[in-house]
Design a protein around this motif. Structure first.
Motif, PDB file in Angstrom:
ATOM      1  N   ASN A  92       0.825  -1.211   0.000  1.00  0.00           N
ATOM      2  CA  ASN A  92       0.000   0.000   0.000  1.00  0.00           C
ATOM      3  C   ASN A  92       0.859   1.260   0.000  1.00  0.00           C
ATOM      4  N   LEU A  93       1.949   1.238   0.755  1.00  0.00           N
ATOM      5  CA  LEU A  93       2.847   2.390   0.759  1.00  0.00           C
ATOM      6  C   LEU A  93       3.484   2.590  -0.613  1.00  0.00           C
ATOM      7  N   GLU A  94       3.788   1.489  -1.297  1.00  0.00           N
ATOM      8  CA  GLU A  94       4.341   1.583  -2.650  1.00  0.00           C
ATOM      9  C   GLU A  94       3.309   2.165  -3.613  1.00  0.00           C
ATOM     10  N   ALA A  95       2.055   1.806  -3.439  1.00  0.00           N
ATOM     11  CA  ALA A  95       0.986   2.374  -4.276  1.00  0.00           C
ATOM     12  C   ALA A  95       0.859   3.872  -4.032  1.00  0.00           C
ATOM     13  N   ILE A  96       0.961   4.276  -2.782  1.00  0.00           N
ATOM     14  CA  ILE A  96       0.921   5.703  -2.449  1.00  0.00           C
ATOM     15  C   ILE A  96       2.105   6.409  -3.102  1.00  0.00           C
ATOM     16  N   SER A  97       3.289   5.798  -2.985  1.00  0.00           N
ATOM     17  CA  SER A  97       4.499   6.362  -3.561  1.00  0.00           C
ATOM     18  C   SER A  97       4.393   6.515  -5.075  1.00  0.00           C
ATOM     19  N   SER A  98       3.673   5.595  -5.717  1.00  0.00           N
ATOM     20  CA  SER A  98       3.508   5.624  -7.181  1.00  0.00           C
ATOM     21  C   SER A  98       2.333   6.488  -7.612  1.00  0.00           C
ATOM     22  N   ASN A  99       1.661   7.064  -6.646  1.00  0.00           N
ATOM     23  CA  ASN A  99       0.503   7.922  -6.905  1.00  0.00           C
ATOM     24  C   ASN A  99      -0.637   7.158  -7.589  1.00  0.00           C
ATOM     25  N   ASP A 100      -0.767   5.878  -7.250  1.00  0.00           N
ATOM     26  CA  ASP A 100      -1.863   5.074  -7.791  1.00  0.00           C
ATOM     27  C   ASP A 100      -3.180   5.490  -7.165  1.00  0.00           C
ATOM     28  N   CYS A 101      -4.233   5.321  -7.926  1.00  0.00           N
ATOM     29  CA  CYS A 101      -5.572   5.417  -7.369  1.00  0.00           C
ATOM     30  C   CYS A 101      -5.757   4.139  -6.553  1.00  0.00           C
ATOM     31  N   MET A 102      -6.149   4.265  -5.308  1.00  0.00           N
ATOM     32  CA  MET A 102      -6.210   3.106  -4.413  1.00  0.00           C
ATOM     33  C   MET A 102      -7.619   2.848  -3.913  1.00  0.00           C
ATOM     34  N   ILE A 103      -7.962   1.565  -3.897  1.00  0.00           N
ATOM     35  CA  ILE A 103      -9.201   1.112  -3.266  1.00  0.00           C
ATOM     36  C   ILE A 103      -8.773   0.167  -2.148  1.00  0.00           C
ATOM     37  N   ILE A 104      -9.113   0.540  -0.925  1.00  0.00           N
ATOM     38  CA  ILE A 104      -8.649  -0.223   0.237  1.00  0.00           C
ATOM     39  C   ILE A 104      -9.801  -0.447   1.220  1.00  0.00           C
ATOM     40  N   PRO A 105      -9.631  -1.428   2.125  1.00  0.00           N
ATOM     41  CA  PRO A 105     -10.688  -1.682   3.115  1.00  0.00           C
ATOM     42  C   PRO A 105     -10.916  -0.483   4.031  1.00  0.00           C
ATOM     43  N   ALA A 106     -12.165  -0.271   4.390  1.00  0.00           N
ATOM     44  CA  ALA A 106     -12.511   0.782   5.343  1.00  0.00           C
ATOM     45  C   ALA A 106     -11.956   0.411   6.720  1.00  0.00           C
ATOM     46  N   PRO A 107     -11.739   1.404   7.576  1.00  0.00           N
ATOM     47  CA  PRO A 107     -11.278   1.096   8.928  1.00  0.00           C
ATOM     48  C   PRO A 107     -12.238   0.130   9.625  1.00  0.00           C
ATOM     49  N   ASN A 108     -11.681  -0.784  10.368  1.00  0.00           N
ATOM     50  CA  ASN A 108     -12.479  -1.759  11.106  1.00  0.00           C
ATOM     51  C   ASN A 108     -12.552  -1.282  12.553  1.00  0.00           C
ATOM     52  N   LYS A 109     -13.583  -0.550  12.859  1.00  0.00           N
ATOM     53  CA  LYS A 109     -13.713   0.053  14.194  1.00  0.00           C
ATOM     54  C   LYS A 109     -13.876  -0.995  15.283  1.00  0.00           C
ATOM     55  N   LYS A 110     -14.555  -2.084  14.960  1.00  0.00           N
ATOM     56  CA  LYS A 110     -14.770  -3.142  15.948  1.00  0.00           C
ATOM     57  C   LYS A 110     -13.443  -3.758  16.404  1.00  0.00           C
ATOM     58  N   GLU A 111     -12.555  -4.005  15.424  1.00  0.00           N
ATOM     59  CA  GLU A 111     -11.243  -4.595  15.730  1.00  0.00           C
ATOM     60  C   GLU A 111     -10.175  -3.528  15.979  1.00  0.00           C
ATOM     61  N   LYS A 112     -10.564  -2.261  15.852  1.00  0.00           N
ATOM     62  CA  LYS A 112      -9.659  -1.121  16.035  1.00  0.00           C
ATOM     63  C   LYS A 112      -8.475  -1.167  15.061  1.00  0.00           C
ATOM     64  N   ILE A 113      -8.801  -1.487  13.793  1.00  0.00           N
ATOM     65  CA  ILE A 113      -7.779  -1.549  12.748  1.00  0.00           C
ATOM     66  C   ILE A 113      -7.949  -0.343  11.833  1.00  0.00           C
TER      67      ILE A 113
END
Length: 184
Positions: free
Chosen positions: A131-152
């Motif tokens: 994910n950090l590499e995708a950010i570094s490459s300026n990719d459009c990213m689709i990622i999981p929403a924060p998991n509030k129940k598991e505090k992730i």
């Protein structure tokens, strides 16, 4: 630990791709052959626990609707490699998928930079190296929403804010909708 012992904080980080980087011929070919298509990258172990089936269901949904508009690049290996390929062939979608089994880590940024969209199905956190590499490459990213129940990823989402697109954890329908939104 004693106070006299030196302590260091090491941050997880990735390199950026240099301007004089020589792209591997195979990656140039993938981009050139698919120049009119949107390239979507999945990078990870091909294991159930890493969300590969979840990703595949959404990818097949999209490939059926946008056959001429999209190409999925799957990078990784694992116990489900053959199962994934078989499922794609069974659905007659092999034209929409490119498999790169094992690539050197030094080439990941090249793939990130030729891709238009990067999808993560990592339920354990959104600050993985991929994910950090995708950010570094300026990719459009689709990622999981924060998991509030598991505090992730509660704090992570405050850093990333609207720079990524979130989908509901383990919702094939929501991931499909988010990807479709980017294709329109």
């Amino acid at each position: 630990m004693k106070n006299s012992v030196k302590r260091y904080v090491l941050l997880n980080g990735v390199d950026t791709i240099s301007k004089d980087c020589k792209f591997k011929e195979n990656y140039i070919k993938i981009k050139k052959v698919n120049e009119k298509k949107i390239l979507v990258l999945f990078l990870g172990r091909l294991e159930a626990s890493k969300g590969v089936f979840f990703f595949l269901e959404a990818a097949l949904n999209i490939a059926k609707r946008y056959k001429k508009k999209i190409k999925f690049i799957i990078v990784g290996d694992g116990s489900l490699y053959k199962t994934i390929i078989d499922k794609i062939y069974k659905n007659n979608m092999n034209y929409n998928f490119e498999f790169l089994r094992n690539i050197p880590h030094s080439e990941v940024l090249q793939l990130q930079s030729i891709s238009d969209i990067y999808i993560s199905t990592n339920k354990d956190g959104n600050l993985s190296n991929a994910n950090l590499e995708a950010i570094s490459s300026n990719d459009c990213m689709i990622i999981p929403a924060p998991n509030k129940k598991e505090k992730i990823d509660i704090k992570t989402s405050s850093y990333l804010k609207d720079s990524v697109i979130y989908y509901e954890n383990e919702s094939v329908d929501d991931l499909t909708r988010k990807l479709q939104f980017l294709l329109l």
